[in-house]
Scaffold this motif. Sequence first.
Motif, PDB file in Angstrom:
ATOM      1  N   GLU A  25       0.834  -1.191   0.000  1.00  0.00           N
ATOM      2  CA  GLU A  25       0.000   0.000   0.000  1.00  0.00           C
ATOM      3  C   GLU A  25       0.872   1.246   0.000  1.00  0.00           C
ATOM      4  N   GLY A  26       0.476   2.214  -0.822  1.00  0.00           N
ATOM      5  CA  GLY A  26       1.215   3.464  -0.864  1.00  0.00           C
ATOM      6  C   GLY A  26       2.637   3.303  -1.362  1.00  0.00           C
ATOM      7  N   ASP A  27       2.865   2.299  -2.210  1.00  0.00           N
ATOM      8  CA  ASP A  27       4.205   2.059  -2.751  1.00  0.00           C
ATOM      9  C   ASP A  27       5.228   1.815  -1.655  1.00  0.00           C
ATOM     10  N   ARG A  28       4.826   1.171  -0.581  1.00  0.00           N
ATOM     11  CA  ARG A  28       5.745   0.930   0.527  1.00  0.00           C
ATOM     12  C   ARG A  28       6.884   0.013   0.107  1.00  0.00           C
ATOM     13  N   ARG A  29       7.994   0.169   0.792  1.00  0.00           N
ATOM     14  CA  ARG A  29       9.154  -0.682   0.555  1.00  0.00           C
ATOM     15  C   ARG A  29       9.049  -1.929   1.430  1.00  0.00           C
ATOM     16  N   LEU A  30       9.630  -3.031   0.953  1.00  0.00           N
ATOM     17  CA  LEU A  30       9.550  -4.298   1.667  1.00  0.00           C
ATOM     18  C   LEU A  30      10.930  -4.724   2.143  1.00  0.00           C
ATOM     19  N   ARG A  31      10.959  -5.370   3.320  1.00  0.00           N
ATOM     20  CA  ARG A  31      12.209  -5.833   3.917  1.00  0.00           C
ATOM     21  C   ARG A  31      12.130  -7.345   4.093  1.00  0.00           C
ATOM     22  N   VAL A  32      13.070  -8.042   3.440  1.00  0.00           N
ATOM     23  CA  VAL A  32      13.064  -9.505   3.414  1.00  0.00           C
ATOM     24  C   VAL A  32      14.396 -10.003   3.944  1.00  0.00           C
ATOM     25  N   ALA A  33      14.350 -10.972   4.862  1.00  0.00           N
ATOM     26  CA  ALA A  33      15.570 -11.535   5.439  1.00  0.00           C
ATOM     27  C   ALA A  33      15.736 -12.988   5.032  1.00  0.00           C
ATOM     28  N   VAL A  49      17.157 -14.477  -5.865  1.00  0.00           N
ATOM     29  CA  VAL A  49      15.874 -13.766  -5.789  1.00  0.00           C
ATOM     30  C   VAL A  49      16.030 -12.346  -6.324  1.00  0.00           C
ATOM     31  N   GLU A  50      17.163 -11.712  -6.002  1.00  0.00           N
ATOM     32  CA  GLU A  50      17.421 -10.365  -6.530  1.00  0.00           C
ATOM     33  C   GLU A  50      17.344 -10.355  -8.052  1.00  0.00           C
ATOM     34  N   GLU A  51      17.986 -11.316  -8.684  1.00  0.00           N
ATOM     35  CA  GLU A  51      17.990 -11.383 -10.149  1.00  0.00           C
ATOM     36  C   GLU A  51      16.574 -11.482 -10.696  1.00  0.00           C
ATOM     37  N   ARG A  52      15.753 -12.304 -10.063  1.00  0.00           N
ATOM     38  CA  ARG A  52      14.385 -12.485 -10.558  1.00  0.00           C
ATOM     39  C   ARG A  52      13.527 -11.245 -10.316  1.00  0.00           C
ATOM     40  N   ARG A 126      32.711   3.646   5.396  1.00  0.00           N
ATOM     41  CA  ARG A 126      32.567   4.954   4.743  1.00  0.00           C
ATOM     42  C   ARG A 126      31.778   4.842   3.441  1.00  0.00           C
ATOM     43  N   ALA A 127      30.824   3.925   3.431  1.00  0.00           N
ATOM     44  CA  ALA A 127      29.969   3.773   2.253  1.00  0.00           C
ATOM     45  C   ALA A 127      29.065   4.992   2.094  1.00  0.00           C
ATOM     46  N   ARG A 128      28.622   5.220   0.875  1.00  0.00           N
ATOM     47  CA  ARG A 128      27.681   6.297   0.601  1.00  0.00           C
ATOM     48  C   ARG A 128      26.253   5.796   0.787  1.00  0.00           C
ATOM     49  N   TYR A 129      25.389   6.683   1.224  1.00  0.00           N
ATOM     50  CA  TYR A 129      23.978   6.330   1.333  1.00  0.00           C
ATOM     51  C   TYR A 129      23.382   6.150  -0.064  1.00  0.00           C
ATOM     52  N   VAL A 130      22.451   5.215  -0.164  1.00  0.00           N
ATOM     53  CA  VAL A 130      21.708   5.009  -1.408  1.00  0.00           C
ATOM     54  C   VAL A 130      20.225   5.056  -1.062  1.00  0.00           C
ATOM     55  N   GLU A 131      19.430   5.409  -2.039  1.00  0.00           N
ATOM     56  CA  GLU A 131      17.981   5.489  -1.807  1.00  0.00           C
ATOM     57  C   GLU A 131      17.279   4.345  -2.508  1.00  0.00           C
ATOM     58  N   LEU A 132      16.501   3.602  -1.756  1.00  0.00           N
ATOM     59  CA  LEU A 132      15.677   2.540  -2.328  1.00  0.00           C
ATOM     60  C   LEU A 132      14.342   3.160  -2.731  1.00  0.00           C
ATOM     61  N   PRO A 133      14.002   3.118  -4.024  1.00  0.00           N
ATOM     62  CA  PRO A 133      12.772   3.774  -4.472  1.00  0.00           C
ATOM     63  C   PRO A 133      11.519   3.127  -3.884  1.00  0.00           C
ATOM     64  N   PRO A 134      10.383   3.810  -3.968  1.00  0.00           N
ATOM     65  CA  PRO A 134       9.113   3.203  -3.566  1.00  0.00           C
ATOM     66  C   PRO A 134       8.887   1.888  -4.303  1.00  0.00           C
ATOM     67  N   ARG A 135       8.277   0.950  -3.614  1.00  0.00           N
ATOM     68  CA  ARG A 135       8.046  -0.422  -4.084  1.00  0.00           C
ATOM     69  C   ARG A 135       9.336  -1.219  -4.157  1.00  0.00           C
ATOM     70  N   GLY A 136      10.423  -0.651  -3.674  1.00  0.00           N
ATOM     71  CA  GLY A 136      11.683  -1.370  -3.668  1.00  0.00           C
ATOM     72  C   GLY A 136      11.690  -2.463  -2.613  1.00  0.00           C
ATOM     73  N   VAL A 137      12.646  -3.375  -2.768  1.00  0.00           N
ATOM     74  CA  VAL A 137      12.745  -4.525  -1.875  1.00  0.00           C
ATOM     75  C   VAL A 137      14.167  -4.624  -1.327  1.00  0.00           C
ATOM     76  N   LEU A 138      14.279  -4.657  -0.015  1.00  0.00           N
ATOM     77  CA  LEU A 138      15.552  -4.934   0.637  1.00  0.00           C
ATOM     78  C   LEU A 138      15.685  -6.439   0.824  1.00  0.00           C
ATOM     79  N   LEU A 139      16.815  -6.997   0.401  1.00  0.00           N
ATOM     80  CA  LEU A 139      17.118  -8.408   0.625  1.00  0.00           C
ATOM     81  C   LEU A 139      18.327  -8.482   1.547  1.00  0.00           C
ATOM     82  N   LEU A 140      18.109  -8.922   2.772  1.00  0.00           N
ATOM     83  CA  LEU A 140      19.140  -8.996   3.802  1.00  0.00           C
ATOM     84  C   LEU A 140      19.480 -10.460   4.067  1.00  0.00           C
ATOM     85  N   ASP A 141      20.771 -10.795   4.075  1.00  0.00           N
ATOM     86  CA  ASP A 141      21.148 -12.163   4.411  1.00  0.00           C
ATOM     87  C   ASP A 141      22.099 -12.187   5.595  1.00  0.00           C
ATOM     88  N   GLY A 142      22.065 -13.297   6.339  1.00  0.00           N
ATOM     89  CA  GLY A 142      22.982 -13.456   7.450  1.00  0.00           C
ATOM     90  C   GLY A 142      22.527 -14.533   8.413  1.00  0.00           C
TER      91      GLY A 142
END
Length: 211
Positions: A25-33, A49-52, A126-142
């Motif tokens: 809803e509202g183009d929210r971003r999703l967080r997947v672990a 999954v990122e590739e797909r 010292r990484a630079r910040y990046v912006e994940l656009p609306p409807r973007g998906v974070l894929l976190l592993d660990g």
Amino acid sequence: MQVTPISPDRLAELVADRIDTLPAEGDRRLRVAFDGAPAARPGELADAVEERLRLRGRPVLRVSAADFLRPASVRLEYGRHDADAFHDLWLDEGALLREVLDPLEPGSSGRVLPTFWDPATDRATRARYVELPPRGVLLLDGPLLLGRWLPLELTVHLALSPAALARRTPEEERWTLPAFARYETETAPGELADLTVRSDDLRHPALVEHS
């Protein structure tokens, strides 16, 4: 409980399908672990999954928990091979929340720091910040990610039997095995995760469905 064999390619498609069905809803971003011991290679599934998702036109950001560890002075306070410290202290949850997960809350900036700490140099990346656009998906592993109250929309746990975990863990990392045994006992990640995959044989995973 039902266990269904599935090919690695079909597994990646299934996870991507599951992400596509999550409410946005509202183009929210999703967080997947993708949670699992290094021997289960959760990063490889996250990459697949990122590739797909990219082929489907979804913006994706890949982040690894290995880049959000605490400084050596904290991680190694009880020695280099302390399994309880590995379980309790290594992951910098505060940094992961502050720099990655909280900025992806609905109405937040979407500005994420993709890496935070380099354990090899024991200094900030010292990484630079990046912006994940609306409807973007974070894929976190660990490893050891569940049971920490991290805000996530989908969790995938790659499970290994104790024998497979011991067999596929390099000799120099076998000191971590008690931490994973404790994780199974105290957290029961296979029950907490939205999707659990048996990964004793990486070429022939199996999806676990709880009735």
